[in-house]
Motif scaffolding. Structure first.
Motif, PDB file in Angstrom:
ATOM      1  N   ASP A   2       0.832  -1.209   0.000  1.00  0.00           N
ATOM      2  CA  ASP A   2       0.000   0.000   0.000  1.00  0.00           C
ATOM      3  C   ASP A   2       0.866   1.258   0.000  1.00  0.00           C
ATOM      4  N   GLN A   3       1.904   1.247   0.795  1.00  0.00           N
ATOM      5  CA  GLN A   3       2.799   2.394   0.840  1.00  0.00           C
ATOM      6  C   GLN A   3       3.496   2.606  -0.507  1.00  0.00           C
ATOM      7  N   ILE A   4       3.920   1.525  -1.105  1.00  0.00           N
ATOM      8  CA  ILE A   4       4.575   1.623  -2.413  1.00  0.00           C
ATOM      9  C   ILE A   4       3.595   2.156  -3.451  1.00  0.00           C
ATOM     10  N   ASP A   5       2.355   1.700  -3.402  1.00  0.00           N
ATOM     11  CA  ASP A   5       1.324   2.201  -4.318  1.00  0.00           C
ATOM     12  C   ASP A   5       1.094   3.704  -4.104  1.00  0.00           C
ATOM     13  N   GLN A   6       1.042   4.129  -2.858  1.00  0.00           N
ATOM     14  CA  GLN A   6       0.851   5.545  -2.565  1.00  0.00           C
ATOM     15  C   GLN A   6       2.029   6.381  -3.077  1.00  0.00           C
ATOM     16  N   ILE A   7       3.206   5.876  -2.847  1.00  0.00           N
ATOM     17  CA  ILE A   7       4.408   6.581  -3.320  1.00  0.00           C
ATOM     18  C   ILE A   7       4.418   6.628  -4.844  1.00  0.00           C
ATOM     19  N   THR A   8       4.048   5.535  -5.478  1.00  0.00           N
ATOM     20  CA  THR A   8       4.007   5.490  -6.943  1.00  0.00           C
ATOM     21  C   THR A   8       3.016   6.504  -7.482  1.00  0.00           C
ATOM     22  N   LYS A   9       1.837   6.565  -6.899  1.00  0.00           N
ATOM     23  CA  LYS A   9       0.824   7.539  -7.337  1.00  0.00           C
ATOM     24  C   LYS A   9       1.329   8.970  -7.152  1.00  0.00           C
ATOM     25  N   ARG A  10       1.974   9.206  -6.020  1.00  0.00           N
ATOM     26  CA  ARG A  10       2.480  10.564  -5.747  1.00  0.00           C
ATOM     27  C   ARG A  10       3.582  10.936  -6.739  1.00  0.00           C
TER      28      ARG A  10
END
Length: 82
Positions: free
Chosen positions: A8-16
């Protein structure tokens, strides 16, 4: 930290990061457009400066043609009005 939390954190970072890249591209386009506008405005400024200089020269030439004193203007005969 669980594996799902990391994902989830990686997905959030990717989106950002993707959002930041899009914003960066927008800013690059805006910067390019502003640079073009600055170039156009510089040309306009230079043209206006040139026109101002020419107008000043014409005014100076007209001033040079004026009589030295108002006495000579007052004593100059004027023809009949038409």
């Amino acid at each position: 930290m669980s594996n799902q939390n990391q994902v989830d954190q990686i997905d959030q970072i990717t989106k950002r990061v993707e959002q930041l890249l899009l914003r960066y591209e927008e800013l690059q386009r805006s910067n390019m457009q502003l640079g073009e506008q600055v170039s156009i405005l510089k040309l306009e400024r230079d043209s206006l400066r040139s026109r101002l200089s020419a107008a000043r020269a014409r005014v100076d030439a007209l001033i040079e043609r004026l009589p030295e004193s108002t006495d000579s203007v007052l004593n100059t005969p004027v023809g009949p009005a038409r």
